[in-house]
Scaffold this motif. Structure first.
Motif, PDB file in Angstrom:
ATOM      1  N   ARG A  35     -22.568  19.693  42.214  1.00 26.70           N
ATOM      2  CA  ARG A  35     -21.791  20.555  41.990  1.00 26.70           C
ATOM      3  C   ARG A  35     -20.582  20.333  41.359  1.00 26.70           C
ATOM      4  O   ARG A  35     -20.019  21.380  40.685  1.00 26.70           O
ATOM      5  N   THR A  36     -19.858  19.435  41.675  1.00 34.12           N
ATOM      6  CA  THR A  36     -18.508  19.068  41.192  1.00 34.12           C
ATOM      7  C   THR A  36     -18.342  18.347  39.891  1.00 34.12           C
ATOM      8  O   THR A  36     -17.442  18.065  39.496  1.00 34.12           O
ATOM      9  N   GLY A  37     -19.508  17.312  39.853  1.00 33.84           N
ATOM     10  CA  GLY A  37     -19.400  16.526  38.829  1.00 33.84           C
ATOM     11  C   GLY A  37     -19.930  16.786  37.662  1.00 33.84           C
ATOM     12  O   GLY A  37     -19.733  16.030  36.533  1.00 33.84           O
ATOM     13  N   MET A  38     -20.247  18.074  37.191  1.00 31.26           N
ATOM     14  CA  MET A  38     -20.799  18.404  35.954  1.00 31.26           C
ATOM     15  C   MET A  38     -19.651  18.769  35.200  1.00 31.26           C
ATOM     16  O   MET A  38     -18.850  19.901  35.298  1.00 31.26           O
ATOM     17  N   THR A  39     -19.277  18.077  34.011  1.00 29.80           N
ATOM     18  CA  THR A  39     -18.028  18.363  33.272  1.00 29.80           C
ATOM     19  C   THR A  39     -18.252  18.575  31.839  1.00 29.80           C
ATOM     20  O   THR A  39     -17.707  18.938  31.025  1.00 29.80           O
ATOM     21  N   GLU A  40     -19.537  18.468  31.498  1.00 28.98           N
ATOM     22  CA  GLU A  40     -19.965  18.469  29.848  1.00 28.98           C
ATOM     23  C   GLU A  40     -21.779  19.107  30.098  1.00 28.98           C
ATOM     24  O   GLU A  40     -22.342  18.949  30.918  1.00 28.98           O
ATOM     25  N   PHE A  41     -21.942  19.913  28.974  1.00 29.72           N
ATOM     26  CA  PHE A  41     -23.099  20.481  28.730  1.00 29.72           C
ATOM     27  C   PHE A  41     -23.710  19.936  27.476  1.00 29.72           C
ATOM     28  O   PHE A  41     -22.864  19.472  26.507  1.00 29.72           O
ATOM     29  N   TYR A  42     -24.840  19.958  27.168  1.00 32.90           N
ATOM     30  CA  TYR A  42     -25.363  19.746  25.900  1.00 32.90           C
ATOM     31  C   TYR A  42     -26.326  20.949  25.369  1.00 32.90           C
ATOM     32  O   TYR A  42     -26.976  21.450  26.389  1.00 32.90           O
ATOM     33  N   PHE A  43     -26.734  21.057  24.078  1.00 31.47           N
ATOM     34  CA  PHE A  43     -27.331  22.144  23.733  1.00 31.47           C
ATOM     35  C   PHE A  43     -28.752  21.731  23.176  1.00 31.47           C
ATOM     36  O   PHE A  43     -29.021  20.691  22.827  1.00 31.47           O
ATOM     37  N   HIS A  44     -30.030  22.592  23.683  1.00 25.41           N
ATOM     38  CA  HIS A  44     -31.134  22.232  23.544  1.00 25.41           C
ATOM     39  C   HIS A  44     -31.402  22.566  21.848  1.00 25.41           C
ATOM     40  O   HIS A  44     -31.020  23.374  21.187  1.00 25.41           O
ATOM     41  N   PRO A  45     -31.979  21.539  21.328  1.00 26.58           N
ATOM     42  CA  PRO A  45     -32.128  21.544  19.809  1.00 26.58           C
ATOM     43  C   PRO A  45     -33.217  22.455  19.228  1.00 26.58           C
ATOM     44  O   PRO A  45     -33.809  23.115  20.070  1.00 26.58           O
ATOM     45  N   THR A  63     -29.668  20.693  35.889  1.00 24.84           N
ATOM     46  CA  THR A  63     -29.632  20.360  34.355  1.00 24.84           C
ATOM     47  C   THR A  63     -28.310  20.749  33.883  1.00 24.84           C
ATOM     48  O   THR A  63     -27.903  21.875  34.312  1.00 24.84           O
ATOM     49  N   ASN A  64     -27.839  20.151  32.888  1.00 25.72           N
ATOM     50  CA  ASN A  64     -26.673  20.349  32.108  1.00 25.72           C
ATOM     51  C   ASN A  64     -27.060  20.949  30.729  1.00 25.72           C
ATOM     52  O   ASN A  64     -26.238  20.854  29.696  1.00 25.72           O
ATOM     53  N   GLU A  65     -28.373  21.080  30.596  1.00 23.99           N
ATOM     54  CA  GLU A  65     -28.912  21.497  29.164  1.00 23.99           C
ATOM     55  C   GLU A  65     -28.820  23.046  29.040  1.00 23.99           C
ATOM     56  O   GLU A  65     -29.270  23.631  29.613  1.00 23.99           O
ATOM     57  N   ILE A  66     -28.045  23.345  27.963  1.00 23.98           N
ATOM     58  CA  ILE A  66     -27.838  24.884  27.424  1.00 23.98           C
ATOM     59  C   ILE A  66     -29.002  25.226  26.628  1.00 23.98           C
ATOM     60  O   ILE A  66     -28.962  24.727  25.579  1.00 23.98           O
ATOM     61  N   TYR A  67     -30.182  26.103  27.032  1.00 23.37           N
ATOM     62  CA  TYR A  67     -30.799  26.371  26.358  1.00 23.37           C
ATOM     63  C   TYR A  67     -30.498  27.451  25.329  1.00 23.37           C
ATOM     64  O   TYR A  67     -31.101  28.633  25.138  1.00 23.37           O
ATOM     65  N   HIS A  68     -29.680  27.143  24.154  1.00 19.20           N
ATOM     66  CA  HIS A  68     -29.018  27.729  23.316  1.00 19.20           C
ATOM     67  C   HIS A  68     -28.306  26.910  22.307  1.00 19.20           C
ATOM     68  O   HIS A  68     -28.301  25.768  22.412  1.00 19.20           O
ATOM     69  N   PHE A  69     -27.648  27.456  21.203  1.00 15.42           N
ATOM     70  CA  PHE A  69     -27.103  26.825  20.331  1.00 15.42           C
ATOM     71  C   PHE A  69     -25.427  26.989  20.396  1.00 15.42           C
ATOM     72  O   PHE A  69     -24.523  26.405  19.834  1.00 15.42           O
ATOM     73  N   PHE A  70     -25.126  27.920  21.469  1.00 12.25           N
ATOM     74  CA  PHE A  70     -23.570  28.029  21.776  1.00 12.25           C
ATOM     75  C   PHE A  70     -23.598  28.729  23.298  1.00 12.25           C
ATOM     76  O   PHE A  70     -24.542  28.861  23.811  1.00 12.25           O
ATOM     77  N   CYS A  71     -22.254  28.603  23.650  1.00 11.49           N
ATOM     78  CA  CYS A  71     -22.040  28.819  25.198  1.00 11.49           C
ATOM     79  C   CYS A  71     -22.250  30.412  25.414  1.00 11.49           C
ATOM     80  O   CYS A  71     -21.046  31.082  25.581  1.00 11.49           O
TER      81      CYS A  71
END
Length: 315
Positions: A6-16, A172-180
């Motif tokens: 819960r506290t360690g997620m500092t970044e996300f990445y985008f689903h291609p 998961t820190n994967e954003i299923y999108h191309f922006f936030c």
């Protein structure tokens, strides 16, 4: 372990967009072309309105501000999306960067929707009260309208962004999108998001539904006024000043309503990405084309500015 997630997620990445490099490259070239065309088209409108004194009227003042918002709106999304498409590994965005992108996206998108409603009111005054137009739509009122649009967009965006990024994120820190985008980020939260979904719906009503209702009311009065005009040429001339605005309204409000005014249970990440491409890349390309092609005065000014080589003069 749960607290650490819960506290360690500092970044996300985008689903291609695709797992195939060639498809990624093709999408990159298409989106890059649309971004360049949108910036050039909207930038040309801003410069034309600013440098041509015959266009220093309320309608074109609002149009130039809308075009400037479109440039900023596209630039918030496009560069990072294009960088992700060319990255050989999963491109990441920090938590702060994601929040910043979301803030400006909501801010500029909301301000644009509100400004479109004021533009409908401008057309209502011009057609229904032509003799009082210059008195009602003076420059103090016009500047106040643009400022009000920006302030409302800012306040809604600030509150919504803070509310969302106070959520704990885990798994998961994967954003299923191309922006936030808001629905995509809410799916990553590891706590109940019912309050946030309600807040998103309220913000969407403020930024989308209420302005759209005001546009419908304005155009109801406009239609009644146009039908009272005896000559066909007069009716055509009155309607032609509104047609380009109506097309842009249909594009912007149609996409926004599809994403933000539908129940969260019906949200589809794939559909969300496709519709988002339309209003973040396609719409900023079409808006300057619609206004320049459908508006004779603007088209003539653009033709003169470009040496009469790009846009043909209307006979």
């Amino acid at each position: 372990m749960g607290d650490e997630n819960r506290t360690g997620m500092t970044e996300f990445y985008f689903h291609p967009f695709s797992s195939l490099p060639k498809v990624q490259l093709l999408i990159f070239l298409i989106l890059l072309l649309m971004y360049v065309v949108s910036v050039c088209g909207n930038g040309t409108i801003v410069l034309t309105v600013c440098t041509n004194h015959s266009l220093h009227t309320p309608m074109y003042f609002f149009l130039a501000n809308l075009a400037a918002m479109e440039i900023c709106y596209s630039t918030i999304i496009a560069p990072l999306t294009l960088a992700n498409l060319t990255s050989l590994r999963k491109a990441t965005i920090s938590l702060a960067g994601c929040g910043t992108q979301m803030f400006f996206f909501i801010f500029l998108g909301g301000a644009g929707c509100v400004l479109l409603a004021f533009m409908a009111y401008d057309r209502y005054v011009a057609i229904c009260h032509p003799l009082r137009y210059t008195l009602i739509m003076n420059w103090t009122v016009c500047v106040s309208i643009v400022a009000a649009s920006l302030v409302l967009g800012f306040l809604v965006s600030l509150n919504m962004t803070i509310l969302i990024f106070l959520l704990p994120f885990c798994g998961t820190n994967e954003i299923y999108h191309f922006f936030c985008d808001i629905p995509a980020i809410l799916r990553l939260a590891c706590s109940n998001t019912h309050v946030h979904q309600v807040a998103l719906y309220i913000c969407s009503v403020i930024n989308v539904a209420i302005p759209f209702l005001l546009i419908c009311i304005s155009y109801a009065f406009i239609v009644v006024a146009i039908l009272r005009i005896s000559s066909g040429a007069g009716r055509h001339r009155a309607f032609s000043t509104c047609s380009s605005h109506l097309m842009v309204v249909a594009l912007m409000y149609g996409c926004s309503s599809f994403i933000y005014l539908r129940p969260s249970s019906n949200y589809s990440p794939e559909q969300g990405r496709v519709v988002s491409v339309v209003y973040t890349f396609v719409t900023p390309v079409l808006n300057p084309l619609i206004y320049s092609m459908r508006n004779k005065e603007l088209k003539d000014s653009l033709s003169r500015a470009l040496g009469r080589k790009v846009l043909p003069q209307s006979k």
